[in-house]
Enzyme design. Structure first.
Site, PDB file in Angstrom:
ATOM      1  N   ASN A  26      -4.133 -12.387   2.830  1.00 57.43           N
ATOM      2  CA  ASN A  26      -3.732 -13.157   4.010  1.00 57.43           C
ATOM      3  C   ASN A  26      -4.941 -13.700   4.763  1.00 57.43           C
ATOM      4  O   ASN A  26      -4.938 -14.849   5.225  1.00 57.43           O
ATOM      5  CB  ASN A  26      -2.880 -12.256   4.911  1.00 57.43           C
ATOM      6  N   CYS A  27      -5.984 -12.879   4.883  1.00 61.81           N
ATOM      7  CA  CYS A  27      -7.159 -13.284   5.655  1.00 61.81           C
ATOM      8  C   CYS A  27      -7.990 -14.358   4.946  1.00 61.81           C
ATOM      9  O   CYS A  27      -8.877 -14.955   5.556  1.00 61.81           O
ATOM     10  CB  CYS A  27      -8.041 -12.065   5.947  1.00 61.81           C
ATOM     11  N   THR A  55       0.837  -1.204   0.000  1.00 57.20           N
ATOM     12  CA  THR A  55       0.000   0.000   0.000  1.00 57.20           C
ATOM     13  C   THR A  55       0.867   1.248   0.000  1.00 57.20           C
ATOM     14  O   THR A  55       0.583   2.227  -0.716  1.00 57.20           O
ATOM     15  CB  THR A  55      -0.928   0.002   1.229  1.00 57.20           C
ATOM     16  N   ALA A  93       7.844   3.205  10.126  1.00 56.88           N
ATOM     17  CA  ALA A  93       7.439   1.812  10.355  1.00 56.88           C
ATOM     18  C   ALA A  93       5.922   1.734  10.453  1.00 56.88           C
ATOM     19  O   ALA A  93       5.255   2.702  10.870  1.00 56.88           O
ATOM     20  CB  ALA A  93       8.086   1.255  11.616  1.00 56.88           C
ATOM     21  N   ILE A 126      13.448   6.938   8.940  1.00 52.99           N
ATOM     22  CA  ILE A 126      12.890   5.570   8.898  1.00 52.99           C
ATOM     23  C   ILE A 126      11.478   5.577   9.478  1.00 52.99           C
ATOM     24  O   ILE A 126      11.267   5.998  10.627  1.00 52.99           O
ATOM     25  CB  ILE A 126      13.782   4.582   9.671  1.00 52.99           C
TER      26      ILE A 126
END
Length: 820
Positions: A41-42, A14, A281, A279
């Site tokens: 994944n689900c 995304t 996350a 960075i």
């Protein structure tokens, strides 16, 4: 500019797509340790179960399609080994070719996800033991089932994935056993809500052990597994699924010296920046303060990860212009036929962090009750008792659970309170909802609590022996409902009799009222409070929540002979010989209580001992009522199952119970004095319910009550002047009866009959026929007939004519005599 992203799927992919939409010129490289960058994944459990037929349907993007669409370079099978923050570079190993190289960055995004927990249990690396987190995991399980054709599977852990796998393996014809260390499944739910899931799993013949854990896995020479539990029990298994939970993959972040939070996730600020300004996350690996509690939490869900990816991309390109507000943790799962959803914080967590709260539990229909197919759902909301701020919500049901949890989540997300929930606007049409939606109702009940209009008592308070001894439990359901099952030591005064019998209640004890779901008890609570009773409470969720929560929750050894016939396992059947046995099938769907039980009684009387009857019904109380009815009548309940809200019971007819000489006065006598339609209906509802419970029932009709049992088509009879005058002034038959209130020249009674028909409630005339078929004794008062000029030929068939002695004889042999 050069952007590197570590990790694909929801968060990383995304972010990459959004970055390209905002910045056409920068270089974007995405690194993925596995072979797939963007997959559902689900949906993995549903591919294993066969609901998703094609494996390719799981994939959203491939590296090639992603490059063609977004010009993002995707390097799969590439493991990032380290981050050099000073040089602003990463070290990468190509898992296909084996070479190691460096790649520089201007901005770096970490989306490493989470890994399944695999505790150091002896034998955990044995063949046939799997985790489910990725496409390769799915492929291994799918191939194993195809090759080995396992018959028994043990699932360790009962969270989202564990229960979804239980359903999908069950769908493949595999016998499933669940082992869960906690005292409930699905820790996102509070105990009484999880209890509904437990009972549903029982109906599906899923074996599960609660408050137990695996101590070892031991394969034998044939590569069969035995799963050893701490309790000492040993479970046979052909395969095992580990669903113990996940832990954030913070290895890279830790090696790079990035700050790790107190919950174990990568710590980020409101811009989703780590302790390094270059960075970012996101996803399952980060922790962020929960908007409700303010405590750092990890929320491993796909929805938040997708939204975080959009924010990260915006902040990289536009200079930290957006802030992340956190997630309240809204989740939903399908567990066989039911849907389970949660948002906000559960009660156990609120208690643990010391946030003031209270709760209400409500039971409602999925849509308007008069429209066919309404199916029950349970809602629990948690809120601050002072200002009503909504803190959490949980919903368990069959239909419409998703939209209800979304409404609750919307209010929590905006910092709203229970009044907002009561007033929230929703789309309404009878097939989809009610004018007062279930979420509106839960908000209104909570408003009553905050305003002091109502006081709630929890099932735990009533179940606690120390607290219970100081409480008077008052069951305000009908006598027949009470007989089918109630809380031990509860006094039964139906709500409609409460004002008349209010003198029977003590004013110096706390009174906890209950009915089926709480509505009639609330009416009773308001009556008592306005008659000077101050220490009164309504049992939250009613008898339904209490009975579900206090049952045995686990379902171990479900085919073991030692459990046959015990209440703990009423839903489990043991295969019996069926040769030569007659099986009769009837459908009571749409009928309301006591209609299904009345139909059951009528139909089973036509069978011989040992024959069986299979009955379907949609009335949610039928599952419990049929159990009680079988115990009271000596018949055997072989099984009860739910399928999409339809309850199916299989009953084997037994021998009639022998009379108990120690139990006298088990009859019911009603004096019917009124010819009001509503009172006549009440008389026959009670009579039929009592008859279905095996009681001897007598209805004694006197004065105006005689009009209820007049035949519609009567022969001409000779009467004197007064008799003719009475005939002209009184209703000619039951079809001409008026309502006691709001009759409006006959319009009210017509409206009542139409309403009953739309709700699946039998007409008065049908109830009268049912009563006669059930052996209810109908007696007309001779004196009243003489005074009012009514002759026996004018009455329906089967009516006896008697006097006061007939009534007194019946009343003497009854445990209850009622005047209507």
């Amino acid at each position: 500019m050069k952007y590197l992203i570590i990790g694909g799927v929801a968060g990383g992919a995304t972010t990459a797509a959004r970055l390209r939409r905002l910045d056409e010129d920068s270089q974007i490289i995405l690194f993925e340790r596995g072979a797939y960058i963007s997959y559902a994944n689900c949906g993995l459990p549903y591919y294993i179960g066969g609901t998703i037929a094609e494996r390719d349907d799981l994939f959203v993007q491939t590296p090639e399609s992603f490059y063609d669409r977004f010009h993002v370079e995707v390097r799969i099978n590439s493991e990032v080994l380290s981050i050099d923050r000073e040089e602003k570079s990463i070290e990468v190993r190509d898992l296909t070719g084996g070479r190691t190289y460096s790649e520089s960055y201007d901005k770096l995004v970490l989306s490493p996800g989470a890994e399944p927990v695999k505790p150091p249990i002896p034998g955990i690396e044995s063949e046939g033991i799997f985790t489910l987190r990725s496409v390769p995991d799915t492929d291994r399980i799918h191939e194993y089932i195809a090759e080995k054709k396992p018959e028994r599977a043990v699932i360790v852990g009962a969270g989202f994935i564990g229960l979804e796998m239980a359903e999908n393996l069950h769908r493949r014809g595999i016998f499933v056993t669940i082992v869960e260390m906690a005292n409930q499944v699905m820790n996102i739910l509070d105990y009484e809500m999880a209890a509904e899931v437990h009972q549903h799993l029982k109906l599906k013949n899923v074996e599960f052990y609660l408050e137990d854990a695996v101590s070892a896995f031991k394969p034998d020479r044939n590569k069969k597994l035995s799963v050893h539990l701490r309790s000492g029990k040993v479970l046979p298994a052909d395969m095992v699924i580990l669903s113990i939970g996940v832990k954030p993959d913070t290895t890279l972040a830790q090696k790079a010296g990035l700050e790790i939070g107190e919950s174990g996730g990568i710590k980020v600020d409101s811009h989703l920046l780590t302790s390094d300004r270059d960075i970012y996350a996101l996803g399952d690996a980060i922790e962020f303060p929960n908007p409700i509690s303010g405590h750092p939490m990890k929320i491993p869900l796909a929805g938040p990860a997708n939204k975080q990816g959009r924010i990260v991309a915006d902040n990289i390109v536009r200079g930290n212009s957006r802030t992340y507000k956190g997630t309240i943790g809204t989740g939903i799962a399908k567990v066989f036929d039911i849907t389970v959803a949660s948002t906000g914080l559960p009660e156990k967590l609120l208690k643990g962090i010391g946030i003031p709260h209270t709760s209400v539990i409500t039971h409602s229909g999925s849509h308007a009750g008069y429209y066919p197919g309404a199916i029950p759902m349970t809602i629990k909301i948690l809120f601050n008792p002072e200002d009503g701020r909504l803190l959490g919500g949980q919903v368990v049901g069959y239909e419409g659970v998703d939209k209800r949890i979304d409404l609750i989540a919307s209010i929590i997300g905006m910092g709203g309170n229970v009044s907002d929930l009561a007033e929230i606007e929703h789309a309404y049409a009878p097939p989809f909802s009610s004018a007062k939606d279930p979420v509106n109702i839960s908000g209104m009940v909570a408003e009553n609590v905050i305003q002091g209009t109502s006081l709630q008592a929890s099932w735990t308070e009533v179940f606690n022996p120390e607290k219970k001894k100081d409480i008077l439990l008052l069951d305000v359901r009908t006598e027949e409902e009470h007989a089918l099952g109630s809380i031990e030591s509860a006094l039964n005064i139906p709500v409609d009799d409460l004002r008349r019998r209010i003198g029977e209640l003590p004013r110096d004890r706390k009174i906890v009222l209950f009915c089926s779901v709480g509505l009639r008890a609330y009416v009773a609570e308001r009556i008592l409070r306005q008659h000077g009773f101050s220490n009164v409470a309504n049992l939250s969720g009613g008898y339904k929540t209490y009975s579900i929560s206090t049952q045995k929750q686990s379902n171990e050894d479900i085919f073991s002979g030692e459990f046959i016939g015990k209440d703990d396992h009423i839903y489990q059947g043991v295969p019996r010989k069926s040769e030569g046995i007659q099986v009769k099938r009837i459908d009571a769907s749409g009928m309301q209580c006591p209609g299904p039980i009345m139909r059951l009684k009528k139909e089973i009387e036509s069978l011989d001992s040992g024959d069986r009857l299979v009955q379907t019904a949609t009335d949610p109380g039928f599952a419990r009522d049929v159990e009680s009815w079988c115990r009271m009548t000596g018949n055997s309940l072989l099984s009860v199952s739910h399928e999409g809200g339809v309850i199916t019971a299989e009953i084997e007819k037994g021998l009639p119970l022998a009379p108990n000489p120690m139990r006298q006065g088990n009859g019911t006598t009603l004096v019917v004095f009124s010819d009001d339609l509503d009172r006549a209906l009440a008389s026959f509802v009670i009579a039929n319910g009592a008859a279905a419970s095996g009681r001897e029932v007598t209805l004694f009709f006197t004065f105006w009550g005689l009009n209820v049992i007049k035949a519609q088509h009567k022969p001409k009879v000779k009467k004197d002047l007064m008799g003719r005058m009475f005939s002209m002034m009184m209703p000619a038959s039951s079809r001409k009866l008026s309502l006691s209130k709001i009759n409006m020249g006959g319009m009210g009674s017509r409206m009542m009959r139409r309403r009953m028909k739309s709700r699946g409630v039998d007409s008065l005339e049908t109830m009268i026929n049912q009563a006669r078929e059930a052996g209810v004794r109908l007696v007309a008062c001779q004196m009243s007939m003489d005074i009012m000029g009514v002759q026996k030929e004018e009455l329906i068939d089967g009516v006896e004519v008697g006097g006061v002695a007939t009534f007194l004889e019946s009343a003497q042999e009854s445990s209850a005599s009622l005047f209507v």
